[in-house]
Design a protein around this motif. Structure first.
Motif, PDB file in Angstrom:
ATOM      1  N   UNK A  46      63.257 -20.263  59.379  1.00 41.83           N
ATOM      2  CA  UNK A  46      64.356 -19.346  59.105  1.00 41.83           C
ATOM      3  C   UNK A  46      63.918 -18.377  60.396  1.00 41.83           C
ATOM      4  N   UNK A  47      63.043 -18.393  61.113  1.00 41.77           N
ATOM      5  CA  UNK A  47      62.780 -17.616  62.236  1.00 41.77           C
ATOM      6  C   UNK A  47      63.176 -18.138  63.172  1.00 41.77           C
ATOM      7  N   UNK A  48      63.282 -19.546  63.437  1.00 42.02           N
ATOM      8  CA  UNK A  48      63.689 -20.251  64.516  1.00 42.02           C
ATOM      9  C   UNK A  48      65.385 -20.201  64.540  1.00 42.02           C
ATOM     10  N   UNK A  49      65.850 -20.491  63.287  1.00 44.98           N
ATOM     11  CA  UNK A  49      67.204 -20.178  62.942  1.00 44.98           C
ATOM     12  C   UNK A  49      67.924 -18.951  63.411  1.00 44.98           C
ATOM     13  N   UNK A  50      67.136 -17.812  63.052  1.00 47.73           N
ATOM     14  CA  UNK A  50      67.703 -16.380  63.494  1.00 47.73           C
ATOM     15  C   UNK A  50      67.348 -16.338  64.816  1.00 47.73           C
ATOM     16  N   UNK A  51      66.252 -16.743  65.612  1.00 44.02           N
ATOM     17  CA  UNK A  51      66.136 -16.407  66.941  1.00 44.02           C
ATOM     18  C   UNK A  51      67.180 -17.505  67.924  1.00 44.02           C
ATOM     19  N   UNK A  52      67.287 -18.488  67.479  1.00 43.76           N
ATOM     20  CA  UNK A  52      68.118 -18.973  68.216  1.00 43.76           C
ATOM     21  C   UNK A  52      69.637 -18.516  68.148  1.00 43.76           C
ATOM     22  N   UNK A  77      67.057 -12.800  78.231  1.00 43.99           N
ATOM     23  CA  UNK A  77      67.359 -12.799  76.962  1.00 43.99           C
ATOM     24  C   UNK A  77      66.345 -13.209  76.047  1.00 43.99           C
ATOM     25  N   UNK A  78      65.835 -14.543  76.488  1.00 47.08           N
ATOM     26  CA  UNK A  78      64.804 -15.207  75.524  1.00 47.08           C
ATOM     27  C   UNK A  78      63.559 -13.986  75.486  1.00 47.08           C
ATOM     28  N   UNK A  79      63.086 -13.619  76.698  1.00 46.59           N
ATOM     29  CA  UNK A  79      62.071 -12.677  76.567  1.00 46.59           C
ATOM     30  C   UNK A  79      62.097 -11.689  75.618  1.00 46.59           C
ATOM     31  N   UNK A  80      63.229 -10.788  75.704  1.00 38.90           N
ATOM     32  CA  UNK A  80      63.590  -9.830  74.959  1.00 38.90           C
ATOM     33  C   UNK A  80      63.518 -10.312  73.274  1.00 38.90           C
ATOM     34  N   UNK A  81      63.900 -11.614  73.019  1.00 40.42           N
ATOM     35  CA  UNK A  81      64.013 -11.969  71.539  1.00 40.42           C
ATOM     36  C   UNK A  81      62.561 -12.147  71.225  1.00 40.42           C
ATOM     37  N   UNK A  82      61.904 -12.775  72.200  1.00 43.58           N
ATOM     38  CA  UNK A  82      60.355 -12.976  71.494  1.00 43.58           C
ATOM     39  C   UNK A  82      59.601 -11.681  71.712  1.00 43.58           C
ATOM     40  N   UNK A  83      59.938 -10.659  72.261  1.00 44.88           N
ATOM     41  CA  UNK A  83      59.292  -9.592  71.880  1.00 44.88           C
ATOM     42  C   UNK A  83      59.703  -9.015  70.597  1.00 44.88           C
ATOM     43  N   UNK A  84      60.895  -9.119  70.241  1.00 45.19           N
ATOM     44  CA  UNK A  84      61.522  -8.691  69.122  1.00 45.19           C
ATOM     45  C   UNK A  84      60.935  -9.401  67.870  1.00 45.19           C
ATOM     46  N   UNK A  85      60.663 -10.665  67.819  1.00 42.60           N
ATOM     47  CA  UNK A  85      60.277 -11.292  66.703  1.00 42.60           C
ATOM     48  C   UNK A  85      58.618 -11.081  66.591  1.00 42.60           C
ATOM     49  N   UNK A  86      58.013 -10.852  67.915  1.00 37.88           N
ATOM     50  CA  UNK A  86      56.451 -10.279  67.588  1.00 37.88           C
ATOM     51  C   UNK A  86      56.213  -9.006  67.343  1.00 37.88           C
ATOM     52  N   UNK A  87      57.242  -8.155  67.023  1.00 41.09           N
ATOM     53  CA  UNK A  87      56.942  -7.093  66.529  1.00 41.09           C
ATOM     54  C   UNK A  87      57.910  -5.810  67.207  1.00 41.09           C
ATOM     55  N   UNK A  88      58.222  -6.114  68.319  1.00 35.44           N
ATOM     56  CA  UNK A  88      59.054  -5.136  69.223  1.00 35.44           C
ATOM     57  C   UNK A  88      58.294  -4.263  70.222  1.00 35.44           C
ATOM     58  N   UNK A  89      57.190  -3.512  69.524  1.00 30.54           N
ATOM     59  CA  UNK A  89      56.564  -2.862  70.348  1.00 30.54           C
ATOM     60  C   UNK A  89      55.018  -2.540  69.870  1.00 30.54           C
ATOM     61  N   UNK A  90      54.486  -2.222  70.824  1.00 24.26           N
ATOM     62  CA  UNK A  90      52.818  -1.995  70.517  1.00 24.26           C
ATOM     63  C   UNK A  90      52.577  -1.099  69.495  1.00 24.26           C
TER      64      UNK A  90
END
Length: 526
Positions: A46-52, A77-90
């Motif tokens: 599900x995470x892969x589907x939403x990310x891609x 774009x890929x960097x920003x989406x990776x940051x988002x699925x990893x939690x967005x902010x510290x």
């Protein structure tokens, strides 16, 4: 942990380079490769589907079609989406306004909760807090003893009124809920401002364990409930995290064993599925191998952009400021860089931890990962042994080290003479570079240091321009002197002596660099 994923993504982006315009087919092919890379890294479907889906939608939008460099925009774009699925902010620990801050640890058995309790306690102590550990894992044999050992190594007190089970068949002594409640009372009495409660785990999620965790949570009302998860468990991470979230409603995630060689899908899945932030990461077996989790920095590591900020923070934390100031003054005074100085800088570098880990934080490190993996940390020990086998006079004046001295140094340090020769050759090159930098003429296009000419020649030195003889005619000599003064004033106005990056030499403070001068040249061997 993310080597395979990083390699796949980097190779995917290389195929986009040089294209002035991306077609829909190019975008689809890129998204398809990203999907394969994520699935191969054990990221939840599900995470892969939403990310891609997000990447494809943005890649076909105006922000890429109108970009001057579409391939770099895709990476962004890929960097920003990776940051988002990893939690967005510290996300940092929310400290209690009154009384001690209570942190409860939960997770499966084997995830590393007990060791992580010690790491977290030591980290909190370094932040200026006064933590105490509470041993509530009375089921696992010798779990209480392990926590006491970890607490002793971390320099943190442990509240353990009951020894717990001593074998698989022994019935645990004591009530974990009562121990947790008593531990919080102990912290209030002894004025500890942080309480870390280590709870029991199981080999699988079961009703008894979850009910015990719920009772402890209700009894102590923690400010934070941290779910400790093994980063190597793959797809099962999502199911485990979901069960714990429903059972104890954790507030944050801690990734353990992030230094392993598994594919790392748990780190990219858990936060996105549960909506809870990843707060900390355990990156090794030592108590210091523990760090605050920064989603943006982790995304940069995955995309092989490096993590220079973490490297700088690590250096600032371990670097001796007095030693750095001494080296900066020596550099500014144009004194020779000696082997004693090198030994001092080597010891400072060792305080920062593993050289491999530090170098892997540099941008583009994935390209030389094979060489870094073959790097022997003991090489630093051998170099240090060679230097320590020299006499104090030899360290100050390496030129006196002849053949017999080199043989003696090799015997004393347990290495071959060729290694001593190589060390001295590289050190001589580093010395030359340091001298050129101190004189200001060693780096092309760089202005001189204070007291130097714009070309970098020392006043009155060997390379200083020869003065033109003045005329014997007093009137003509006075005219020549005025012309020379005018030329000197014009030159100083155009290129201020010793100015660098728009800063006057008098304002430049070398101690701000806080770096081991010449060390990179020395280690490079070229």
């Amino acid at each position: 942990m993310f080597n395979s994923l990083s390699d796949r993504l980097t190779a995917t982006f290389k195929n986009l380079r040089g294209k002035g315009r991306l077609t829909e087919a190019d975008v689809d092919a890129t998204v398809r490769e990203i999907r394969r890379a994520l699935l191969d890294a054990d990221v939840a479907v599900p995470v892969v589907r939403e990310f891609t889906g997000q990447v494809r939608e943005r890649a076909l939008g105006a922000e890429v079609s109108g970009a001057l460099n579409p391939s770099q925009q895709i990476v962004k774009i890929v960097n920003e989406e990776l940051v988002e699925i990893l939690g967005g902010e510290t996300r940092r620990i929310r400290m209690a306004k009154t009384g001690p801050t209570i942190i409860m640890l939960a997770g499966l058995q084997g995830a590393g909760k007990t060791t992580l309790a010690g790491k977290l306690a030591k980290w909190m102590k370094a932040q200026g807090h006064s933590p105490i550990l509470v041993a509530c894992d009375l089921q696992r044999p010798n779990a209480v003893t392990q926590l006491q050992v970890v607490g002793q190594r971390a320099g943190v007190p442990v509240f353990a009124p009951h020894p717990g089970a001593t074998s698989e068949l022994a019935h645990p002594a004591g009530d974990p809920v009562a121990v947790a409640r008593a531990g919080v009372d102990e912290a209030r009495q002894k004025l500890h401002d942080v309480v870390i409660v280590d709870t029991a785990g199981r080999l699988g999620v079961d009703a008894d364990m979850m009910e015990q965790a719920r009772q402890i949570r209700r009894a102590i009302v923690p400010n934070e409930v941290l779910f400790v998860i093994d980063s190597m468990i793959g797809q099962d991470a999502v199911n485990t995290a979901t069960a714990f979230d429903e059972g104890v409603n954790f507030t944050g995630i801690v990734l353990s064993k992030l230094d392993g060689d598994a594919r790392g899908g748990a780190a990219l899945s858990v936060s996105s599925v549960t909506g809870k932030p990843v707060m900390f990461a355990s990156t090794g077996e030592g108590l210091d191998d523990f760090e605050l989790f920064h989603p943006d920095r982790m995304a940069s590591r995955i995309l092989d952009m490096g993590d220079v900020l973490s490297l700088i923070e690590q250096a600032e934390k371990s670097w001796d400021k007095e030693e750095a100031a001494r080296m900066a003054k020596k550099f500014a005074d144009q004194e020779d860089f000696t082997l004693d100085d090198f030994l001092a800088q080597m010891q400072q570098i060792r305080k920062m931890g593993s050289m491999k880990k530090m170098l892997m934080m540099m941008p583009g490190a994935q390209n030389i990962r094979q060489q870094l993996e073959q790097f022997d940390e003991r090489e630093i020990d051998r170099v240090e042994a060679i230097v320590r086998s020299m006499t104090p006079h030899e360290r100050l004046a390496p030129k006196i080290i002849n053949g017999s001295r080199r043989a003696r140094i090799a015997r004393g340090s347990g290495v071959h003479v060729s290694e001593v020769n190589g060390l001295l050759e590289r050190f001589a090159q580093a010395q030359k570079m340091m001298k050129k930098m101190a004189q200001g003429g060693g780096m092309p296009g760089m202005p001189g240091m204070p007291g130097m000419g714009a070309g970098g020649a020392r006043k009155g030195g060997k390379n200083a321009p020869k003065k033109k003889a003045r005329s014997g005619n007093p009137a003509k000599a006075a005219q020549e002197l005025r012309e020379a003064e005018a030329r000197r004033a014009a030159g100083a106005k155009a290129v201020p002596t010793g100015a660098a990056f728009g800063q006057q030499s008098g304002d430049f403070d070398p101690s701000q660099l806080n770096l081991p001068k010449g060390f990179d040249k020395f280690m490079g061997g070229k």
